[in-house]
Scaffold this motif. Sequence first.
Motif, PDB file in Angstrom:
ATOM      1  N   THR A   1       0.942  -1.147   0.017  1.00  0.00           N
ATOM      2  CA  THR A   1       0.006  -0.219   0.157  1.00  0.00           C
ATOM      3  C   THR A   1       0.898   1.319   0.072  1.00  0.00           C
ATOM      4  O   THR A   1       0.465   2.267  -0.347  1.00  0.00           O
ATOM      5  CB  THR A   1      -0.894  -0.039   1.154  1.00  0.00           C
ATOM      6  OG1 THR A   1      -0.087   0.145   2.458  1.00  0.00           O
ATOM      7  CG2 THR A   1      -1.852  -1.295   1.291  1.00  0.00           C
ATOM      8  N   LYS A   2       2.050   1.034   0.318  1.00  0.00           N
ATOM      9  CA  LYS A   2       3.018   2.248   0.417  1.00  0.00           C
ATOM     10  C   LYS A   2       4.660   1.971   0.044  1.00  0.00           C
ATOM     11  O   LYS A   2       4.840   0.705   0.671  1.00  0.00           O
ATOM     12  CB  LYS A   2       3.147   2.755   1.815  1.00  0.00           C
ATOM     13  CG  LYS A   2       4.103   4.083   1.926  1.00  0.00           C
ATOM     14  CD  LYS A   2       3.901   4.544   3.462  1.00  0.00           C
ATOM     15  CE  LYS A   2       5.106   5.634   3.436  1.00  0.00           C
ATOM     16  NZ  LYS A   2       5.138   6.247   4.979  1.00  0.00           N
TER      17      LYS A   2
ATOM     18  N   GLU B   1      -1.953  -4.742   9.422  1.00  0.00           N
ATOM     19  CA  GLU B   1      -1.087  -3.967   8.856  1.00  0.00           C
ATOM     20  C   GLU B   1       0.425  -4.423   8.757  1.00  0.00           C
ATOM     21  O   GLU B   1       0.651  -4.529  10.093  1.00  0.00           O
ATOM     22  CB  GLU B   1      -1.114  -2.437   8.932  1.00  0.00           C
ATOM     23  CG  GLU B   1      -2.379  -1.969   8.653  1.00  0.00           C
ATOM     24  CD  GLU B   1      -2.810  -0.490   9.011  1.00  0.00           C
ATOM     25  OE1 GLU B   1      -2.692   0.396   8.168  1.00  0.00           O
ATOM     26  OE2 GLU B   1      -3.213  -0.453  10.271  1.00  0.00           O
ATOM     27  N   LEU B   2       1.226  -4.383   7.905  1.00  0.00           N
ATOM     28  CA  LEU B   2       2.541  -4.782   8.006  1.00  0.00           C
ATOM     29  C   LEU B   2       3.526  -3.890   7.430  1.00  0.00           C
ATOM     30  O   LEU B   2       3.097  -2.916   6.821  1.00  0.00           O
ATOM     31  CB  LEU B   2       2.793  -6.162   7.199  1.00  0.00           C
ATOM     32  CG  LEU B   2       1.658  -7.302   7.114  1.00  0.00           C
ATOM     33  CD1 LEU B   2       2.207  -8.338   6.095  1.00  0.00           C
ATOM     34  CD2 LEU B   2       1.528  -7.943   8.569  1.00  0.00           C
ATOM     35  N   LEU B   3       4.884  -3.793   8.176  1.00  0.00           N
ATOM     36  CA  LEU B   3       5.833  -2.841   7.917  1.00  0.00           C
ATOM     37  C   LEU B   3       7.038  -3.450   7.387  1.00  0.00           C
ATOM     38  O   LEU B   3       7.365  -4.499   8.061  1.00  0.00           O
ATOM     39  CB  LEU B   3       6.232  -1.781   9.067  1.00  0.00           C
ATOM     40  CG  LEU B   3       5.073  -0.972   9.669  1.00  0.00           C
ATOM     41  CD1 LEU B   3       5.469  -0.483  10.999  1.00  0.00           C
ATOM     42  CD2 LEU B   3       4.236   0.054   8.697  1.00  0.00           C
ATOM     43  N   ALA B   4       7.689  -2.700   6.599  1.00  0.00           N
ATOM     44  CA  ALA B   4       9.026  -2.958   6.208  1.00  0.00           C
ATOM     45  C   ALA B   4      10.033  -1.996   6.538  1.00  0.00           C
ATOM     46  O   ALA B   4       9.734  -0.678   6.040  1.00  0.00           O
ATOM     47  CB  ALA B   4       9.018  -3.306   4.539  1.00  0.00           C
ATOM     48  N   TRP B   5      10.844  -2.265   7.469  1.00  0.00           N
ATOM     49  CA  TRP B   5      12.008  -1.285   7.959  1.00  0.00           C
ATOM     50  C   TRP B   5      13.100  -0.853   6.919  1.00  0.00           C
ATOM     51  O   TRP B   5      13.709  -1.862   6.934  1.00  0.00           O
ATOM     52  CB  TRP B   5      12.076  -1.411   9.391  1.00  0.00           C
ATOM     53  CG  TRP B   5      11.082  -1.084  10.207  1.00  0.00           C
ATOM     54  CD1 TRP B   5      10.101  -2.210  10.240  1.00  0.00           C
ATOM     55  CD2 TRP B   5      10.680  -0.156  10.877  1.00  0.00           C
ATOM     56  NE1 TRP B   5       8.942  -1.630  11.321  1.00  0.00           N
ATOM     57  CE2 TRP B   5       9.517  -0.206  11.662  1.00  0.00           C
ATOM     58  CE3 TRP B   5      11.212   0.991  11.164  1.00  0.00           C
ATOM     59  CZ2 TRP B   5       8.859   0.591  12.475  1.00  0.00           C
ATOM     60  CZ3 TRP B   5      10.704   2.097  12.136  1.00  0.00           C
ATOM     61  CH2 TRP B   5       9.468   1.692  12.606  1.00  0.00           C
ATOM     62  N   TYR B   6      13.352  -0.029   6.485  1.00  0.00           N
ATOM     63  CA  TYR B   6      14.516   0.234   5.752  1.00  0.00           C
ATOM     64  C   TYR B   6      15.662   0.873   6.644  1.00  0.00           C
ATOM     65  O   TYR B   6      15.320   1.976   7.552  1.00  0.00           O
ATOM     66  CB  TYR B   6      14.390   1.334   4.933  1.00  0.00           C
ATOM     67  CG  TYR B   6      15.871   1.782   3.836  1.00  0.00           C
ATOM     68  CD1 TYR B   6      16.199   0.938   2.833  1.00  0.00           C
ATOM     69  CD2 TYR B   6      16.470   2.767   4.176  1.00  0.00           C
ATOM     70  CE1 TYR B   6      17.027   0.859   2.187  1.00  0.00           C
ATOM     71  CE2 TYR B   6      17.588   2.944   3.479  1.00  0.00           C
ATOM     72  CZ  TYR B   6      17.975   2.186   2.382  1.00  0.00           C
ATOM     73  OH  TYR B   6      19.408   2.593   1.823  1.00  0.00           O
TER      74      TYR B   6
ATOM     75  N   TYR C   1       9.527   2.235   5.484  1.00  0.00           N
ATOM     76  CA  TYR C   1       9.388   2.779   4.121  1.00  0.00           C
ATOM     77  C   TYR C   1       8.340   2.071   3.231  1.00  0.00           C
ATOM     78  O   TYR C   1       8.020   2.680   2.029  1.00  0.00           O
ATOM     79  CB  TYR C   1      10.793   2.883   3.702  1.00  0.00           C
ATOM     80  CG  TYR C   1      11.361   1.471   2.853  1.00  0.00           C
ATOM     81  CD1 TYR C   1      11.658   1.506   1.649  1.00  0.00           C
ATOM     82  CD2 TYR C   1      11.570   0.399   3.581  1.00  0.00           C
ATOM     83  CE1 TYR C   1      12.351   0.259   1.099  1.00  0.00           C
ATOM     84  CE2 TYR C   1      11.948  -0.587   2.891  1.00  0.00           C
ATOM     85  CZ  TYR C   1      12.267  -0.699   1.876  1.00  0.00           C
ATOM     86  OH  TYR C   1      12.834  -1.830   1.342  1.00  0.00           O
ATOM     87  N   LYS C   2       7.957   0.938   3.662  1.00  0.00           N
ATOM     88  CA  LYS C   2       7.092   0.135   2.843  1.00  0.00           C
ATOM     89  C   LYS C   2       5.730  -0.290   3.760  1.00  0.00           C
ATOM     90  O   LYS C   2       6.277  -0.863   4.895  1.00  0.00           O
ATOM     91  CB  LYS C   2       7.621  -0.962   2.074  1.00  0.00           C
ATOM     92  CG  LYS C   2       8.225  -0.632   0.893  1.00  0.00           C
ATOM     93  CD  LYS C   2       8.898  -1.826  -0.024  1.00  0.00           C
ATOM     94  CE  LYS C   2       9.795  -1.446  -0.886  1.00  0.00           C
ATOM     95  NZ  LYS C   2       9.230  -0.695  -1.995  1.00  0.00           N
ATOM     96  N   GLU C   3       4.599  -0.271   3.335  1.00  0.00           N
ATOM     97  CA  GLU C   3       3.595  -0.910   4.133  1.00  0.00           C
ATOM     98  C   GLU C   3       2.745  -1.727   3.449  1.00  0.00           C
ATOM     99  O   GLU C   3       2.544  -1.563   1.923  1.00  0.00           O
ATOM    100  CB  GLU C   3       2.555   0.265   4.842  1.00  0.00           C
ATOM    101  CG  GLU C   3       3.342   1.376   5.579  1.00  0.00           C
ATOM    102  CD  GLU C   3       2.634   2.465   6.013  1.00  0.00           C
ATOM    103  OE1 GLU C   3       1.364   2.408   6.054  1.00  0.00           O
ATOM    104  OE2 GLU C   3       3.001   3.242   6.740  1.00  0.00           O
TER     105      GLU C   3
END
Length: 405
Positions: free
Chosen positions: A169-170, A201-206, A395-397
Amino acid sequence: MIHIGWQESIFVTGFLLFNPRHYPIQTIMSIEIRRVNTSRERKQFIKFAWKVYRKDPELNRNWVPPVISDYMKTLDTERYPLYEHADLAMFTAWKDGVMVGTIAAIHNHRHNEVHQDKVGFWGFFECVNDQKVADALFEAAAMWLKSKGLDTMRGPVSPSMNDQCGMLTKGYDSPPVFLMLYNPPYYNDLCLNSGHKIGQELLAWYIDQKMIDIGRLSRIAQHVLKREGLTVRDMDMKKYDSEVEKIREIYNKAWEKNWGFVPMTDKEFEFMAKSLKPLADPHFIYFVEDKNGKAIGFSLTLPDINQALKHVNGNPFTPWGLVKYLWYKRNISMFRTITMGVLPEYRNKGIDSIMNARISEYGGKYGLFASEMSWVLKSNEAMSKLAKVIGGVPYKEYVIYEKAI
């Protein structure tokens, strides 16, 4: 108007049909839904994605084609160990004789046993920007899942929570890292307009390794090691099978309370370990051990081979594909921390700082100055706090959708 009928034919305009041989067949207006049954149809199912991403320059710039041979195995109910306790149905959508979408429905019996619910899953969703096509695909998956006695559909999960999951989504402005998904923004509209709600909702962390105070992180790690009487070591590739078994034991215990988690069977873990072995860098796979030499935590990080796979068009095992893969593999500059696990009795003792220090030290030494920590539940405040401490930016969702059926 939609009618219900029983017959052998595949195409009847304006009818919603079930084939008596248990092949769900659906036609809404001029949209035809076909059940995938053969190896040829499975490959056709996989390759449809090229039609979605190649025609859009922006999507094509960041999309990483799946490795066709890997997807063929993942969708083979005779080979992929998940299907020893799960059922799979794949569907394709056709309009005016042209394929316009794909979806898979999965009934994971172990999930229902562990969580005591009636949730089914959908995944491998690819679709043209046409709400009617998406509705027909979701309806086909829903009807098949409902026929299995399930009351909720959840996805995208392709094909399990231990594989690839989540709708982006992001963060469309950069390619996905290895084993993470990418999709057009309009997929989310297709889901929401078809009645799906946000489940998780899931997150990817940079993480920019250059921004980390590695010296400080290392001092904290050394303090924890001394205080708790622990040691840290790299994976021993000469004892690969026994090392993998240690990871499996910790992984299943560490994650058993997490949302949606289903412990992997021995065969599933062995299959995964065999698949990842060619990519494993023992300096990026760590064990933390107690004073008796018992492994109480681990960290699994892999190079982001998507940076090389992007250039082989889904075929890294052809002669030319292999040459291109090896060429681009030399310049991989990023890695992905796929998972960490600490036995429950050792949580909140700073064990994660030991593993993060090790990752940062090695990454900096070998020129890998960026990493992604993924995926992390947005509701997991402890992991988000850890990511922030080491300079991470979400930085990504992704979203996992749910819908009552």
